[in-house]
Design a protein around this motif. Structure first.
Motif, PDB file in Angstrom:
ATOM      1  N   ALA A   1      -7.537  -3.483  14.937  1.00  0.00           N
ATOM      2  CA  ALA A   1      -6.577  -3.805  15.819  1.00  0.00           C
ATOM      3  C   ALA A   1      -5.129  -3.382  15.575  1.00  0.00           C
ATOM      4  CB  ALA A   1      -6.695  -5.310  15.686  1.00  0.00           C
ATOM      5  N   SER A   2      -4.762  -2.833  14.496  1.00  0.00           N
ATOM      6  CA  SER A   2      -3.589  -2.391  14.096  1.00  0.00           C
ATOM      7  C   SER A   2      -3.335  -1.029  14.557  1.00  0.00           C
ATOM      8  CB  SER A   2      -3.203  -2.465  12.736  1.00  0.00           C
ATOM      9  OG  SER A   2      -3.894  -1.560  11.816  1.00  0.00           O
TER      10      SER A   2
ATOM     11  N   PRO B   1       0.677   5.087   6.445  1.00  0.00           N
ATOM     12  CA  PRO B   1       1.436   6.194   7.143  1.00  0.00           C
ATOM     13  C   PRO B   1       1.855   7.331   6.272  1.00  0.00           C
ATOM     14  CG  PRO B   1       2.201   4.288   7.886  1.00  0.00           C
ATOM     15  CD  PRO B   1       1.319   3.891   6.502  1.00  0.00           C
ATOM     16  N   PHE B   2       1.863   7.333   4.842  1.00  0.00           N
ATOM     17  CA  PHE B   2       2.277   8.372   4.040  1.00  0.00           C
ATOM     18  C   PHE B   2       1.227   9.042   3.050  1.00  0.00           C
ATOM     19  CE2 PHE B   2       5.213   4.781   4.640  1.00  0.00           C
ATOM     20  CZ  PHE B   2       6.251   5.406   5.341  1.00  0.00           C
ATOM     21  N   GLY B   3      -0.274   8.633   3.542  1.00  0.00           N
ATOM     22  CA  GLY B   3      -1.193   9.365   2.947  1.00  0.00           C
ATOM     23  C   GLY B   3      -1.965   8.724   1.796  1.00  0.00           C
ATOM     24  N   HIS B   4      -1.638   7.824   1.091  1.00  0.00           N
ATOM     25  CA  HIS B   4      -2.361   6.950   0.350  1.00  0.00           C
ATOM     26  C   HIS B   4      -3.510   6.224   1.020  1.00  0.00           C
ATOM     27  CE1 HIS B   4       2.158   6.583  -0.760  1.00  0.00           C
ATOM     28  NE2 HIS B   4       1.721   7.158  -1.819  1.00  0.00           N
ATOM     29  N   VAL B   5      -4.572   6.423   0.437  1.00  0.00           N
ATOM     30  CA  VAL B   5      -5.770   5.851   0.971  1.00  0.00           C
ATOM     31  C   VAL B   5      -6.207   4.470  -0.061  1.00  0.00           C
ATOM     32  CG1 VAL B   5      -8.388   5.976   1.030  1.00  0.00           C
ATOM     33  CG2 VAL B   5      -6.920   7.846   1.663  1.00  0.00           C
ATOM     34  N   PHE B   6      -6.430   3.229   0.865  1.00  0.00           N
ATOM     35  CA  PHE B   6      -6.799   2.145   0.441  1.00  0.00           C
ATOM     36  C   PHE B   6      -8.291   1.754   0.841  1.00  0.00           C
ATOM     37  CE2 PHE B   6      -2.229   1.860   0.287  1.00  0.00           C
ATOM     38  CZ  PHE B   6      -1.734   0.968  -0.503  1.00  0.00           C
ATOM     39  N   GLU B   7      -8.987   1.077  -0.318  1.00  0.00           N
ATOM     40  CA  GLU B   7     -10.283   0.544   0.301  1.00  0.00           C
ATOM     41  C   GLU B   7     -10.591  -0.789  -0.427  1.00  0.00           C
ATOM     42  OE1 GLU B   7     -12.986   2.946  -2.000  1.00  0.00           O
ATOM     43  OE2 GLU B   7     -13.020   1.801  -3.870  1.00  0.00           O
TER      44      GLU B   7
ATOM     45  N   ASP C   1       5.142  -2.943   6.613  1.00  0.00           N
ATOM     46  CA  ASP C   1       4.444  -3.448   7.667  1.00  0.00           C
ATOM     47  C   ASP C   1       2.955  -2.977   7.598  1.00  0.00           C
ATOM     48  OD1 ASP C   1       6.913  -4.006   8.716  1.00  0.00           O
ATOM     49  OD2 ASP C   1       7.035  -2.513  10.062  1.00  0.00           O
ATOM     50  N   PHE C   2       2.463  -1.949   6.813  1.00  0.00           N
ATOM     51  CA  PHE C   2       1.125  -1.584   6.485  1.00  0.00           C
ATOM     52  C   PHE C   2       0.724  -2.723   5.555  1.00  0.00           C
ATOM     53  CE2 PHE C   2      -1.740   0.207   3.271  1.00  0.00           C
ATOM     54  CZ  PHE C   2      -2.680   0.536   4.061  1.00  0.00           C
TER      55      PHE C   2
ATOM     56  N   LEU D   1      -3.559  -5.695   4.627  1.00  0.00           N
ATOM     57  CA  LEU D   1      -3.896  -6.463   3.562  1.00  0.00           C
ATOM     58  C   LEU D   1      -3.317  -7.871   3.221  1.00  0.00           C
ATOM     59  CD1 LEU D   1      -4.214  -3.633   2.215  1.00  0.00           C
ATOM     60  CD2 LEU D   1      -3.762  -4.373   0.040  1.00  0.00           C
ATOM     61  N   GLY D   2      -2.318  -8.369   4.462  1.00  0.00           N
ATOM     62  CA  GLY D   2      -2.268  -9.873   4.288  1.00  0.00           C
ATOM     63  C   GLY D   2      -1.207 -10.169   3.050  1.00  0.00           C
TER      64      GLY D   2
END
Length: 318
Positions: free
Chosen positions: A89-90, A113-119, A169-170, A175-176
């Motif tokens: 929703a973001s 927004p800078f290319g780092h991938v989180f899972e 903001d990300f 991730l809260g």
């Protein structure tokens, strides 16, 4: 202040790329003191002796260095789905589901927004010590082996970004996360921000990119029990020809006793005695550090060296 989200339990693992795989693996095992849970397909799954999961560091052979992805474990399957709904929703880039890894089940990936991938994941594989690794005390994840620097657990990482406010903001949206401390620059920009998803003072920091790169890693950190472990590690690194960049010393921000080194491929690694401070205050007000504060140096006056502001991985071309 909004009520803490608490959908995400903790930082689970970090994947690091290396273009000197054999040398990096030797560093992380023989010198740094992690153990190998598995090795296949050009990757090694590593853990510290009291990490409860199958791995906390995935080391992957690559044409360059830097970060592959960052893994966070959620507190439940329902919490994972709440985070997925919030991400989708973001305005941030949800990458969708992946089937998982040797260390955990399916995971939802999102790119900052800078290319780092989180899972984000819930189902995990907990480490099961064999006969030679079984601890004397049943409340430990595995026995203390005493190899190399021998840190206890994964603690945090630091990522670089061109706009710390946007990264903030990300983290809050996806991730809260809560902010515990930050650097306010005289020009109005955020110079750095420290985040937590639980009661630790921080499990991730983001600082402003000064080296001209994109999506880079500043460092990954493992925690020791006490300061003396870090002093001993400094001698171990010295004897093994490891580049000691700065420290041992104490940070002003977060109060961490630190030692920074570069592993053979150039990724920055920190040992820290970071377990003393917890954020128990439910309405904690983030601590603001100004440029004037930062000019005083670290806690005991050590000035921050230039490479700490500019070095990150992968290196910038040219």
């Amino acid at each position: 202040m909004s009520e803490p989200c608490q959908d995400v339990a903790h930082l689970g693992h970090v994947e690091i790329h290396t273009d000197r795989y054999e040398e990096s693996l030797d560093f992380f095992t023989r010198v740094f003191g992690l153990t190998v849970s598995a090795e296949e397909g050009g990757s090694a799954w590593l853990r510290a002796w009291d990490d409860y999961e199958f791995h906390s560091l995935k080391l992957t052979r690559h044409h360059t260095t830097g970060i592959g992805h960052v893994g966070y474990r959620c507190v439940s399957e329902a919490a994972l789905m709440r985070r997925v709904a919030a991400i989708e929703a973001s305005p941030f880039e949800g990458l969708g589901w992946v089937e998982g890894d040797l260390g955990h089940g399916r995971a939802y990936r999102v790119r900052d927004p800078f290319g780092h991938v989180f899972e984000l994941y819930w189902d995990t594989r907990k480490y099961a010590p064999g006969p030679g690794d079984r601890p004397a005390l049943k409340n430990m994840a595995s026995r203390f082996h005493g190899q190399g620097a021998c840190p206890r657990r994964l603690d945090h990482l630091n990522l670089l970004s061109g706009d710390v406010s946007l990264f903030r903001d990300f983290m809050v949206t996806c991730l809260g996360a809560r902010i515990t401390e930050y650097i306010q620059l005289d020009n109005g920009r955020l110079g750095g921000c420290w985040f937590t998803v639980n009661n630790k003072t921080y499990d991730l920091a983001c600082t402003e990119e000064h080296g001209g790169g994109e999506g880079r890693l500043h460092h990954v950190t493992y925690a020791t029990d006490q300061r003396e472990d870090i002093l001993r590690a400094a001698d171990i690194f010295l004897e093994n020809g490891v580049h000691i960049e700065t420290g041992p010393h104490k940070h002003a921000i977060q109060g961490t006793f630190f030692l920074y080194v570069w592993e053979p491929a150039g990724n920055r690694v920190e040992l820290a005695n970071a377990g003393a401070r917890l954020i128990l205050d439910p309405d904690w007000e983030p601590v603001c550090w100004t440029e004037a504060d930062r000019r005083k140096g670290q806690a005991w006056g050590l000035k921050t060296i230039e490479s700490f502001h500019t070095h990150g991985t992968p290196p910038v071309k040219g």
